[in-house]
Design a protein around this motif. Structure first.
Motif: not given
Length: 563
Positions: A139-160
């Motif tokens: 479960d912890e690796m699942h949470w970690y994987c989810n978090r990393l993907v969210n961080e990356a995809l949000n960064e496509t539009r964060h600060h440009g």
């Protein structure tokens, strides 16, 4: 059925949740689980492109049109490195590419195993975020994987906007498709703040309001990122210059105006607002750097500093549209009469330059071809017009009266055709035109080697047997290696390439054939791509364009009084 790899399923679910609807996919076994999943998703449309270098530019061209993240998926090893040129271009164009690379398990990196190299940070500073997904076993690796993907995809539009890289290690077995549904993944939402209105109203706007000679300079910037009404209001009290888009009465034939006016102080602004990215004209950039007593402000999505003028006063973080809107609101009571003289000078200068360009009748050459093409585009309906770098974009800068798509982030010749081809995939029945030189075309010929293209892609190849731009570089003619080694002189044609890729081929070798070919290219219906190859002589191309600028130079003294 979806892959049995949980990290791949988490990634796929979040791609859909974050609005990714298009994916360019490349062949390979290690990335087959990802490609399989993308194809299984009803929300995602996949387009196969075999050449990874071309695939990256395909995705870039799609992102330029839809203004949303586009995924490009490659297998492990050097496949990822082949995306580097497109990713660098996307970085400087602020385009939201999502690079997805399959990888070998970490324990096999640098162990002389096939298709393995350190991939996690392989794209370096040309991505806004790079993440390496774990293989999930709790479960912890699942949470970690989810978090990393969210961080990356949000960064496509964060600060440009900008590209990101998601690296996905996948262990064998690779080809198990046993999961009926994707997991319902937690999506992390990002709310971006409005630009700093107080800064605009208190400092930038006050300087604008006090200026007697204000100018708004727009570099490479999509028309989707501007607010026409507010931009029109700015043009009532400032000279607005957009190299590749005529705005009001300003911005047309600006390169020629600078050539004639030089450093005449009557035409130099005392306030400059710089929007967008790269400027095409080297002469214009040199002119900006020579201005005196001027406040220059730049607007950047992420607040980064790009001091193109070498005398930047301040940076406003925010989208160009929002900054323009706030600035218009802050200066809406500015007296237009205070800037009328400056605007009148520029209006007259640009009208005169436009008149010269219209009246000049070049002999058969690349210049004649682009001028005739642009004259015809005034009557044809084309919204998506791409120009390749080097000579073609410089000719477009003289004659185009519409927005021009061009990869000016890094200014490379690689990928111009692939970018236009990618654009054509997502424009429906709307035609897409690509004008590029011979070296650019032959370098990127694999843009035609796929099954995605149809009759809405039209291509003009300007073939003078070398990199013609090198003929215009003063001093290089003294080198005996200029033509063979620097300008890559050749005798290649596009005819065979067109035949093997089911592209309709036409050619022109004189003025009449060129004009007939352009008329047919723009207007004739076709179910497959159409290419017109225009053969010219490099020495004649050089002579014609030098003649044009010599005419301007000869008229300089006589027109200085009128301007």
């Amino acid at each position: 059925m979806y892959s049995s790899k949980e990290n791949v399923n988490i990634l796929t679910s979040l791609l859909v949740a974050h609005g990714v609807r298009y994916a360019v996919v490349c062949p390979g076994s290690r990335n087959s689980a990802i490609v399989h999943n993308l194809n299984e998703c009803p929300e995602i449309e996949c387009y196969p492109v075999t050449d990874e270098r071309s695939a990256g530019f395909y995705a870039l061209g799609m992102a330029q049109v839809i203004h949303r993240p586009v995924a490009v998926c490659v297998t492990s090893g050097t496949a990822l490195l082949n995306l580097a040129p497109a990713v660098a271009e996307a970085y400087y164009q602020h385009m939201p590419l999502v690079v997805i690379s399959a990888d070998r398990p970490a324990q096999w990196i640098d162990q002389l195993d096939g298709q393995t190299l350190p991939q996690a940070d392989a794209l370096g500073r040309f991505v806004k975020k790079a993440v390496n997904l774990p293989e999930v076993d709790n479960d912890e690796m699942h949470w970690y994987c989810n978090r990393l993907v969210n961080e990356a995809l949000n960064e496509t539009r964060h600060h440009g906007c900008g590209p990101v890289h998601i690296n996905v290690p996948i262990s064998e077995p690779l080809f198990e498709y046993t999961v009926e549904e994707l997991p319902q993944e937690r999506m992390i939402h990002l709310l971006t703040p409005r630009c700093n209105q107080s800064l605009i109203s208190l400092e930038c706007a006050s300087q604008f309001a006090a200026a007697k000679k204000p100018m708004v300079v727009i570099g490479q910037l999509s028309t989707e990122d501007l607010i026409p009404q507010e931009l029109f209001m700015l043009s009532q009290c400032a000279v607005v210059v957009h190299e590749s888009l005529s705005v009001g009465k300003g911005g047309t034939n600006f390169d020629e105006v600078i050539h004639v006016l030089g450093d005449n102080p009557a035409y130099q602004p005392d306030f400059v607002l710089y929007l967008g990215d790269t400027l095409v004209s080297k002469r214009f950039k040199k002119w900006l750097r020579g201005l005196n007593d001027v406040h220059i402000w730049a607007v950047t999505e992420d607040g980064s500093i790009h001091d193109t003028s070498m005398q930047l006063y301040g940076v406003i973080e925010g989208s160009p549209a929002e900054v323009i809107e706030d600035l218009v609101n802050a200066i809406k009571f500015k007296a237009i009469s205070s800037t009328a003289t400056f605007k009148a000078r520029w209006d007259q200068a640009t009208r005169l330059a436009a008149y010269r360009a219209m009246k000049f009748q070049p002999e058969y050459s690349q210049m004649a071809a682009v001028k005739y093409l642009e004259d015809k585009l005034g009557k044809a309906i084309y919204r998506y017009i791409h120009y390749g770098n080097s000579s073609p974009i410089r000719l477009a800068n003289l004659f185009a009266k519409h927005y021009v798509f061009c990869n000016r982030g890094v200014n490379g010749i690689d990928g111009s055709l692939s970018t236009a081809a990618g654009c054509s995939i997502v424009t429906g029945d709307e035609k897409v035109l690509c004008v590029l030189g011979d070296l650019s075309f032959f370098y990127d010929q694999n843009a035609l080697w796929n099954q995605n293209l149809n009759g809405n892609l039209r291509i003009v190849v300007l073939n003078n047997g070398k990199g013609g731009i090198f003929n215009l570089l003063k001093g290089l003619e003294n080198s005996p290696v200029r033509d063979k080694f620097v300008a890559a002189e050749h005798q290649t044609t596009a005819q065979g390439i067109c035949k093997q890729n089911n592209v309709r081929y036409m050619k022109a070798t004189n003025m009449e054939e060129m004009q007939q070919g352009i008329d047919s290219l723009l207007n004739k219906k076709s179910t497959r791509p159409v290419l017109l190859e225009i053969f010219t002589d490099a020495a004649e191309d050089e002579r014609v364009i030098k003649t044009y600028y010599q005419i301007l130079k000869n008229e300089k003294l006589a027109n200085d009084q009128k301007l």
